[in-house]
Scaffold this active site. Structure first.
Site, mmCIF file in Angstrom:
data_model
loop_
_atom_site.group_PDB
_atom_site.id
_atom_site.type_symbol
_atom_site.label_atom_id
_atom_site.label_comp_id
_atom_site.label_asym_id
_atom_site.label_seq_id
_atom_site.Cartn_x
_atom_site.Cartn_y
_atom_site.Cartn_z
ATOM 1 N N ARG A 1 40.478 30.675 41.371
ATOM 2 C CA ARG A 1 41.429 31.064 40.328
ATOM 3 C C ARG A 1 41.027 32.379 39.666
ATOM 4 O O ARG A 1 41.756 33.355 39.713
ATOM 5 C CB ARG A 1 41.553 29.962 39.274
ATOM 6 C CG ARG A 1 42.546 30.272 38.152
ATOM 7 C CD ARG A 1 42.653 29.104 37.178
ATOM 8 N NE ARG A 1 43.587 29.404 36.111
ATOM 9 C CZ ARG A 1 43.246 29.989 34.962
ATOM 10 N NH1 ARG A 1 41.980 30.340 34.746
ATOM 11 N NH2 ARG A 1 44.155 30.221 34.027
ATOM 12 N N HIS B 1 42.951 37.431 35.092
ATOM 13 C CA HIS B 1 42.664 36.955 36.447
ATOM 14 C C HIS B 1 42.378 38.105 37.404
ATOM 15 O O HIS B 1 42.927 38.181 38.500
ATOM 16 C CB HIS B 1 43.817 36.093 36.977
ATOM 17 C CG HIS B 1 44.115 34.895 36.139
ATOM 18 N ND1 HIS B 1 44.868 33.843 36.603
ATOM 19 C CD2 HIS B 1 43.763 34.551 34.884
ATOM 20 C CE1 HIS B 1 44.975 32.932 35.668
ATOM 21 N NE2 HIS B 1 44.291 33.352 34.601
#
Length: 719
Positions: free
Chosen positions: A569, A508
């Site tokens: 995200r 991420h």
């Protein structure tokens, strides 16, 4: 697991009217306690209004006592009570949006949600804390009462949170009761100051497994430490969150998928929301649930048809004693594509014109058993390759032992790409396939034992006269955007840091860079495996950023900082269309990837929404233009050529193509090159109207340099 229904005797209490003088005395005591216990400077929050991410103490109007978790327990099922206010963490709550005006109340010390035990709808059902699953019996809305107080109405029952029997005692249970607006059903929301805890826990360690079966395993780890205390552990595989457990736990029983290989790891989280760096990865190979030696039946009814230089192969589905998991399409006896077991067609693109091709299909199951190949069929392609968005040819230009991640074509026709784990920039001559490592390094660049390292590359439109190369990379402490001169085939001088302090983690990290038609640099950042950061517009994680080429923040950015949009995200694709609109590609967790049309100040919903799943109807949330199953997608890069949007997918091992309409919709979605070249990471436009594509098939989930076997492909498109 849902809390068990309590014994009948715990629900037998009733609200019996008390004598008038007792009620008056209780009111006087409540008023006095409220004055003594609630600081005048803090004051209540505005009625029926809460600030997301802010911590509150909830003070009962009748008693002046605070909503508390009994004994500051962190376990599931611990009772919710009232207690003399002292602002301990078990008296601190935040309201997490659940959509349509509903909230979950999360306790700061445990990370658990207020829950009505057994999901009961009865008067007197006890409030407890339980793992937050966003169930209806864990959701409340704020109903106005006089004097700035609110009633907290539970969603599944319509009843109000209530101090049982209007008790004034410490430890009195909090229950649900028919909403009558009584003072023991009214709460003052006292906001607390910003958290002073900014220290994340240490990473968990010592991962190990026991009790492995084909569907479950127990994962254990060594506890993290924190200056205040660990509130929870989040368990992931390969960037996808599986579950969370309380901070007192050092193991979890996990549900598995038979026959997969996963990279497992754990993050620690404290009550203030600080998230640790990830633990080391533990690779887990899950056995099949049964010994399967029976192959699927051979596909039948195979046909092939040509459309220009593309061939479409179709067949009738096979059967299997366990289940068909995929099909392999063979051209001339060699596998050229794979599709999932639910598919019965495949498009083979980029073939030679006027050429005969022979196709056959075979089925496979989870255990790897393969059917015999079907009878072969032959088709001849058309004489020419025409049409916008048609793949005419695919040429392998170069290979690399590291991961080619960022890629940009320069005005002179040469290509620069970054080797993600090795941390070097490479010059590629497209005419000869020759590669040369460009001199220079990026100070402090480090991997993450996952998907960090040397990521996005970009050059401004005026590169020919002002040759800055823009780079996004990871360090040991953050992700950052830098620029460095590229002169005479080499990097020159010390890189200038334009943006730093972008949170990093194992996964991420985002990483894509793209210049817009407004001359600004746009940056895609991941949430750093802390979903709450995505909704914090003061934090650079989970965002699309917009900066001047020299790093200055544009005056017209919506939040006074580099943030352009939020609620993302893990976006890894950015591209502008012919109308100057910004498209973005974003990884989902386990349900949906999403393709977004990014607007100034837009909130794209994470973690409240994943694609269109979740509480996505709240005002102000921007819906995706396209969603795809993560199993069929997990897409990274995007590019626009003409009115075609191209999307490069990893798990889906394909290129998606869609037509961009004038109103900003995506139509005519096609799946191309499926399984032909493996996992595809990056797609970029070329100056001649084609595409550059890089693969990411090996070594893409670690930081080990030179353990890959990747290709750089050049795609020629029709006109």
């Amino acid at each position: 697991m849902t809390p068990a229904t309590p014994p009948a005797r715990l629900l037998a209490h009733s609200h019996r009217p008390r004598p008038r003088h007792a009620r008056l005395l209780a009111g006087l005591v409540a008023a006095a306690l409220a004055v003594l216990l609630v600081p005048a400077a803090a004051g209540p929050a505005a009625a029926a209004t809460v600030e997301p991410g802010r911590w509150y103490v909830l003070v009962n109007r009748a008693s002046g006592k605070a909503l508390d978790v009994a004994g500051s327990a962190t376990t599931e099922g611990a009772a919710i009570v009232q207690r003399t206010r002292d602002d301990r963490t078990s008296q601190q709550w935040r309201f997490v949006a659940a959509g349509d005006g509903w909230y979950r109340l999360q306790a700061r010390h445990s990370g658990r949600a207020l829950d009505i035990t057994g999901a009961s709808r009865a008067d007197g059902a006890r409030a407890v804390q339980w793992t937050d699953r966003s169930a209806a019996h864990q959701q409340v809305r704020l109903a106005d009462s006089a004097g700035g107080y609110v009633r907290l109405v539970v969603r599944h029952s319509g009843k109000a949170l209530d101090v049982l029997n209007a008790s004034l005692a410490d430890g009195a249970p909090v229950v649900q009761w028919t909403d009558r607006g009584q003072t023991n059903q009214q709460w003052q929301l006292v906001p607390l100051g910003a958290s002073t805890d900014t220290s994340a826990p240490t990473p968990p360690g010592g991962l190990r497994t026991t009790g492995l079966t084909c569907t479950a395993v127990t994962l254990s780890w060594t506890a993290s430490t924190d200056n205040v205390g660990v509130a929870a552990y989040d368990i992931y595989h390969d960037g996808q969150q599986m579950t969370s457990v309380p901070g007192t736990a050092t193991s979890a029983v996990l549900t598995l998928s038979p026959g997969v290989t996963w990279g497992m790891y754990v993050n620690a989280r404290d009550a203030a929301g600080n998230v640790s760096q990830a633990s080391p990865t533990l690779e887990l190979t899950v056995p099949p649930c049964q010994t399967d030696t029976a192959a699927p039946t051979t596909p039948t009814g195979v046909t092939a048809s040509a459309d220009g230089t593309s061939a479409t192969v179709r067949w009738t589905a096979s059967t299997d004693d366990v289940g068909v998991t995929g099909y392999e399409v063979l051209r001339g006896g060699v596998v050229v594509g794979t599709v999932p077991g639910s598919a019965t067609s495949f498009v083979d693109a980029g073939l030679a014109a006027g050429t005969a091709y022979s196709y056959a299909v075979r089925a496979r199951d989870q255990a790897g058993n393969r059917s015999p190949a079907s009878a072969a069929v032959t088709v001849t392609t058309g004489a020419t390759c025409t049409g916008a968005g048609v793949i005419c040819s695919v040429r392998q230009v170069a290979t690399d032992r590291d991961l080619p991640w960022g890629l940009v074509e320069l005005p002179d026709g040469s290509v620069l790409y970054g080797r993600r784990d090795a941390g070097r920039v490479v010059r590629l001559d497209p005419a000869t396939g020759t590669t040369t490592v460009v001199a220079g390094t990026f100070p402090g660049m480090a991997g993450t034992d996952g998907e960090g390292g040397l990521m996005g590359l970009a050059v401004a439109p005026d590169f020919a006269t002002d040759p800055w190369l823009y780079v996004m990379h990871t360090t040991a402490t953050d992700n950052r955007v830098v620029r460095v001169r590229y002169v005479d085939g080499a990097l020159s001088g010390t890189p200038q840091v334009l943006v730093q302090g972008i949170p990093r983690n194992k996964y991420h990290n985002g990483g894509r860079l793209r210049f817009g038609p407004d001359g600004m640099l746009y940056v895609a950042t991941g949430d750093g495996q802390n979903p709450q950061w995505a909704q914090d517009t003061a934090n650079l994680a989970g965002k699309v950023l917009r900066i001047h080429p020299d790093g200055r923040v544009p005056a017209d950015n919506p939040f006074g900082n580099a943030v352009w949009s939020y609620g993302h995200r893990n976006p890894q694709g950015l591209a502008f269309d012919s109308r100057g609109r910004l498209w973005q590609q974003e990884f989902g967790n386990s349900l949906m990837d999403e393709t977004n049309l990014v607007v100034r100040g837009g909130n794209y919903g994470w973690p409240q929404c994943e694609g269109t799943s979740g509480s996505c109807s709240d005002a102000g949330l921007v819906a995706p233009k396209l969603t795809m199953s993560t199993a069929a997608a997990s897409c990274s890069g995007i590019a626009v050529v003409g009115d075609s949007l191209w999307i490069a997918c990893l798990r889906g091992t394909r290129l998606y193509r869609a037509t961009i309409t004038a109103d900003g919709s995506l139509t005519g979605v096609q799946s191309l090159l499926q399984g032909t070249y493996g996992r595809l990471r990056t797609v970029e436009p070329s100056a001649d109207g084609g595409l550059w594509v890089t693969t990411s098939t090996r070594g893409d989930k670690d930081s080990v340099a030179n353990n890959s076997d990747e290709r750089i492909l050049k795609i020629t498109l029709g006109r």
